[in-house]
Scaffold this motif. Structure first.
Motif, PDB file in Angstrom:
ATOM      1  N   LEU A   1      35.267  35.621  42.085  1.00  0.00           N
ATOM      2  CA  LEU A   1      35.839  35.223  40.812  1.00  0.00           C
ATOM      3  C   LEU A   1      37.339  35.454  40.902  1.00  0.00           C
ATOM      4  N   ASP A   2      38.106  34.381  40.833  1.00  0.00           N
ATOM      5  CA  ASP A   2      39.561  34.464  40.919  1.00  0.00           C
ATOM      6  C   ASP A   2      40.155  34.398  39.519  1.00  0.00           C
ATOM      7  N   PHE A   3      40.680  35.537  39.068  1.00  0.00           N
ATOM      8  CA  PHE A   3      41.376  35.590  37.793  1.00  0.00           C
ATOM      9  C   PHE A   3      42.865  35.591  38.074  1.00  0.00           C
ATOM     10  N   ILE A   4      43.572  34.608  37.545  1.00  0.00           N
ATOM     11  CA  ILE A   4      45.015  34.545  37.705  1.00  0.00           C
ATOM     12  C   ILE A   4      45.646  35.309  36.543  1.00  0.00           C
ATOM     13  N   THR A   5      46.502  36.246  36.888  1.00  0.00           N
ATOM     14  CA  THR A   5      47.133  37.087  35.885  1.00  0.00           C
ATOM     15  C   THR A   5      48.494  37.551  36.391  1.00  0.00           C
TER      16      THR A   5
ATOM     17  N   LEU B   1      40.312  32.367  34.592  1.00  0.00           N
ATOM     18  CA  LEU B   1      39.441  32.147  35.740  1.00  0.00           C
ATOM     19  C   LEU B   1      39.762  30.802  36.378  1.00  0.00           C
ATOM     20  N   SER B   2      39.856  30.785  37.699  1.00  0.00           N
ATOM     21  CA  SER B   2      40.151  29.551  38.422  1.00  0.00           C
ATOM     22  C   SER B   2      39.288  29.495  39.676  1.00  0.00           C
ATOM     23  N   GLY B   3      39.512  28.465  40.484  1.00  0.00           N
ATOM     24  CA  GLY B   3      38.877  28.371  41.794  1.00  0.00           C
ATOM     25  C   GLY B   3      37.399  28.028  41.759  1.00  0.00           C
ATOM     26  N   GLY B   4      36.716  28.506  42.782  1.00  0.00           N
ATOM     27  CA  GLY B   4      35.306  28.168  42.984  1.00  0.00           C
ATOM     28  C   GLY B   4      34.383  28.657  41.890  1.00  0.00           C
ATOM     29  N   ALA B   5      34.734  29.765  41.233  1.00  0.00           N
ATOM     30  CA  ALA B   5      33.881  30.257  40.141  1.00  0.00           C
ATOM     31  C   ALA B   5      33.820  29.251  39.008  1.00  0.00           C
ATOM     32  N   VAL B   6      34.933  28.586  38.738  1.00  0.00           N
ATOM     33  CA  VAL B   6      34.949  27.565  37.686  1.00  0.00           C
ATOM     34  C   VAL B   6      34.083  26.377  38.114  1.00  0.00           C
ATOM     35  N   VAL B   7      34.141  26.032  39.383  1.00  0.00           N
ATOM     36  CA  VAL B   7      33.281  24.959  39.898  1.00  0.00           C
ATOM     37  C   VAL B   7      31.816  25.326  39.665  1.00  0.00           C
TER      38      VAL B   7
ATOM     39  N   PHE C   1      38.422  32.687  29.359  1.00  0.00           N
ATOM     40  CA  PHE C   1      39.404  31.619  29.499  1.00  0.00           C
ATOM     41  C   PHE C   1      39.323  31.125  30.937  1.00  0.00           C
ATOM     42  N   LEU C   2      39.260  29.819  31.109  1.00  0.00           N
ATOM     43  CA  LEU C   2      39.124  29.231  32.430  1.00  0.00           C
ATOM     44  C   LEU C   2      39.834  27.889  32.483  1.00  0.00           C
ATOM     45  N   LEU C   3      40.030  27.395  33.686  1.00  0.00           N
ATOM     46  CA  LEU C   3      40.621  26.068  33.827  1.00  0.00           C
ATOM     47  C   LEU C   3      39.794  25.064  33.046  1.00  0.00           C
ATOM     48  N   THR C   4      40.441  24.058  32.487  1.00  0.00           N
ATOM     49  CA  THR C   4      39.709  22.960  31.861  1.00  0.00           C
ATOM     50  C   THR C   4      38.994  22.180  32.960  1.00  0.00           C
TER      51      THR C   4
ATOM     52  N   LEU D   1      49.699  30.398  37.173  1.00  0.00           N
ATOM     53  CA  LEU D   1      48.559  29.515  37.347  1.00  0.00           C
ATOM     54  C   LEU D   1      49.060  28.089  37.547  1.00  0.00           C
ATOM     55  N   MET D   2      48.717  27.517  38.704  1.00  0.00           N
ATOM     56  CA  MET D   2      49.181  26.174  39.068  1.00  0.00           C
ATOM     57  C   MET D   2      48.005  25.377  39.627  1.00  0.00           C
TER      58      MET D   2
END
Length: 180
Positions: A50-54, A31-37, A115-118, A94-95
């Motif tokens: 919800l942006d899941f990078i895969t 999970l990345s982006g605004g959802a992690v925020v 699993f999400l961005l730190t 994922l970058m």
């Protein structure tokens, strides 16, 4: 899988449900982006996607998402009739800016593991939008994450310099100091 997607489900609960279903299908997604925020700031900034990078393709994603009650709009976006959240699958890797993400955070929740961005990489993700598109809300999101979560400020400084944005980092640092 016992994961009821229903009106009132939180973004974090939904993320865990989707992540668990993907994991059961041997699909790695972060999970990345605004959802992690939203998660890291206790919804100070509410995201509805919800942006899941895969690396998985649409053909692999459709059966998983259909099993959860989602339908595809013909792209990598999925909607569920009972909720307002949209699940998206931007292609990887994922970058954050020009830096590949190698470590993820893990959150165990009632309906599965997410699993999400730190927090540090989530700040970098938001700062990338600030640095490259002058997105002031992204700057405020980076500050909000840094206020609520432990981050590695020196890693963010080094990354900012590598992105050619040392001046942008100083704006962030000053704004963070003021917010604390």
């Amino acid at each position: 899988m016992n994961c009821p997607i229903r009106p009132g489900i939180t973004l974090e609960e939904l993320a865990a449900c989707v992540a668990t279903a993907l994991q059961a299908a041997d699909i790695e997604a972060v999970l990345s982006g605004g959802a992690v925020v939203s998660i890291y700031t206790d919804n100070a900034f509410q995201s509805f996607d919800l942006d899941f990078i895969t690396a998985a393709g649409r053909r692999d994603l459709i059966p998983v998402m259909t099993s959860l009650g989602f339908t595809s709009d013909g792209s990598r976006h999925f909607r569920h009739p009972d909720i307002e959240f949209v699940v998206e699958f931007p292609s990887g890797p994922l970058m954050v800016g020009n830096e590949p993400v190698r470590r993820y955070a893990k959150r165990r929740l009632q309906h599965g593991t997410l699993f999400l961005l730190t927090p540090t990489d989530s700040v970098k993700d938001r700062l990338a939008a600030f640095y490259h598109w002058s997105d002031r809300q992204a700057l405020e999101q980076a500050v909000a994450i840094a206020k609520k979560q432990p981050i590695r400020l020196e890693a963010i400084r080094r990354w900012s310099i590598a992105e050619g944005k040392a001046d942008g980092f100083e704006i962030f640092r000053l704004r963070l100091d003021k917010a604390r």
